[in-house]
Design an enzyme around this catalytic site. Structure first.
Site, PDB file in Angstrom:
ATOM      1  N   ASP A   1     118.996  21.710  -8.263  1.00  0.00           N
ATOM      2  CA  ASP A   1     117.972  20.752  -7.865  1.00  0.00           C
ATOM      3  C   ASP A   1     117.017  20.847  -8.569  1.00  0.00           C
ATOM      4  OD1 ASP A   1     115.835  19.363  -6.088  1.00  0.00           O
ATOM      5  OD2 ASP A   1     116.186  20.820  -4.318  1.00  0.00           O
TER       6      ASP A   1
ATOM      7  N   ASP B   1     114.302  14.243 -10.213  1.00  0.00           N
ATOM      8  CA  ASP B   1     115.200  14.613  -9.017  1.00  0.00           C
ATOM      9  C   ASP B   1     116.343  15.133  -9.118  1.00  0.00           C
ATOM     10  OD1 ASP B   1     115.381  17.029  -6.775  1.00  0.00           O
ATOM     11  OD2 ASP B   1     114.120  15.723  -5.508  1.00  0.00           O
TER      12      ASP B   1
END
Length: 433
Positions: free
Chosen positions: A78, A287
């Site tokens: 992430d 992201d």
């Protein structure tokens, strides 16, 4: 989110994959020497690149081991998060966990240590003390997921190399918005620019990945990525704002979105729509922890309208105002179940300062699992309205980073993009099904 280990001359190679593992061989150019990827150690004394299984599904996950003796864990990759964390609650019966009681090298962080008092400054919720005087953290995410527990240190082992004293969250409670995916992983690997992120602790100045759109292995590389066979990268600078603003994430990978094109037609969206306001709302973040791409209302409305206009003659729109996929994607189509192909779709290009990502073909529509209307399956446009999620930002998800070599150059504060067939790139590394 990991400690002070500097391996600037030592790229680490992970595997991104959907369901297969593979061996590989090629060479990587580092600042001062060539590292053969099949070798774990070379005669210079530096460690060679390490390889780990990597999975791409709804989330990107990497497998490694933590603790002494090592315990195998699987973590979501992430780039939108800072602190890496692992589930450590032994009451998770069917879900994988990390058991700190089985690790001789595990050490909790006290709330008086600088790690707790100063290095948690970018957490959205300030760290606190628990009843045992341990550093307590509560992490919350845009999808309403949360995780709660204590900061700790332990040894992370990647491809035979040990990273001692790595700081992470040992989490014993939380909430997941996707319990099915949560059951498959042990935790999360934070990769943003915060001081406790994995790349910050390890001291890597660059990392890259290439995600295949097929059921093939892809690549995550920590270190230099100067491959002669990759097209020249187009770089866009990271946006820096020194003043703390309530809605601006200072440690995210924020870039400047300047426009959106549909079939090379630049949409008439005012420049002000893409600029963060005085509160910091409106930043554009890359992201890997988010699947799809979400745009703020005015930009989304313009894109939705143009894409709908260009597909009206080739696709049948789902006329159901109550159906909104993932709470933010309200442009969906009906496609016959027995139809194995989609008509030619208009491409969508995200235009950044100095770089561009073009999304085309099947990546523009996502077949919603389990949704059938009569004899039709439901396919939704893979761009959503972030305001429907109460998120005041543009988010570029990993679905639209497929077949793109993405390089995060932390030293020069920039991100580079190059259109690449990631399945072919995988084959160059010797990845085969």
């Amino acid at each position: 989110m990991k400690l002070l280990h500097f391996f600037l001359l030592t790229p680490f190679l992970f595997f991104l994959k959907y369901s297969s593992t593979a061996n590989f061989s090629t060479q990587i150019a580092s600042p001062s020497f060539i590292l053969p990827l099949k070798t774990q150690q070379i005669t210079s004394g530096f460690s060679a690149p390490n390889k780990l299984p990597f999975t791409h599904n709804v989330t990107l996950t990497v497998s490694l081991s933590v603790g002494t003796p090592p315990q195998n864990v699987t973590m979501v990759l992430d780039t939108g998060s800072e602190l890496s964390w692992l589930h450590s609650n032994s009451t998770r019966i069917k879900q994988p966990i990390f058991n700190p009681n089985r690790s001789l090298s595990y050490r909790p962080v006290s709330c008086s240590e600088p790690t707790c008092t100063t290095r948690t400054q970018d957490f959205s919720i300030p760290a606190s003390c628990d009843s045992k005087n341990f550093c307590h953290a509560v992490l919350s995410y845009a999808d309403a997921s949360s995780s709660e527990g204590n900061l700790a240190m332990d040894t992370f082992t990647i491809g035979g190399s040990n990273f001692t004293g790595t700081i992470f969250g040992s989490m014993d409670s939380g909430f997941s918005s996707d319990s099915d995916e949560d059951e498959k992983t042990t935790g999360l690997m934070g990769m943003n620019r915060g001081s406790l992120s994995f790349v910050s602790q390890m001291g890597f100045k660059k990392f890259s990945y290439c995600i295949s759109s097929l059921d093939f292995s892809g690549i995550l590389l920590l270190g230099e990525s100067n491959f002669t066979w990759i097209l020249p990268l187009n770089y866009t600078p990271l946006v820096e704002i020194s003043l703390p603003l309530p809605y601006f994430d200072r440690v995210a990978y924020t870039i400047k979105l300047e426009g959106i094109k549909v079939s090379n037609k630049l949409l008439p969206i005012p420049e002000s729509v893409f600029i963060p306001d005085h509160t910091g709302a409106g930043q554009t973040m890359v992201d890997s922890g988010t699947q799809f791409t979400f745009l703020l209302g005015p930009a989304y409305t313009a894109l939705r309208s143009e894409f709908l206009n260009q597909t009206m003659r080739t696709l049948k729109v789902l006329e159901d105002q109550d159906f909104v996929f993932q709470g933010a994607m309200d442009l969906c189509y009906r496609v016959p179940v027995n139809q194995t192909w989609l008509p030619k779709l208009p491409s969508v290009s995200l235009v950044f300062r100095g770089a561009e990502i073009t999304v085309s073909g099947e990546r523009l529509l996502y077949r919603v699992p389990g949704e059938i209307r009569g004899k039709d399956s439901i396919h939704c446009f893979t761009f959503g309205n972030s305001e429907l999620l109460a998120v005041e930002a543009y988010i570029i998800g990993h679905h639209h980073q497929q077949n793109v070599w993405v390089e995060y150059d932390l030293q020069k504060s920039r991100i580079g993009f190059a259109q690449v067939r990631c399945d072919i790139a995988s084959q160059r590394f010797g990845f085969f099904r």
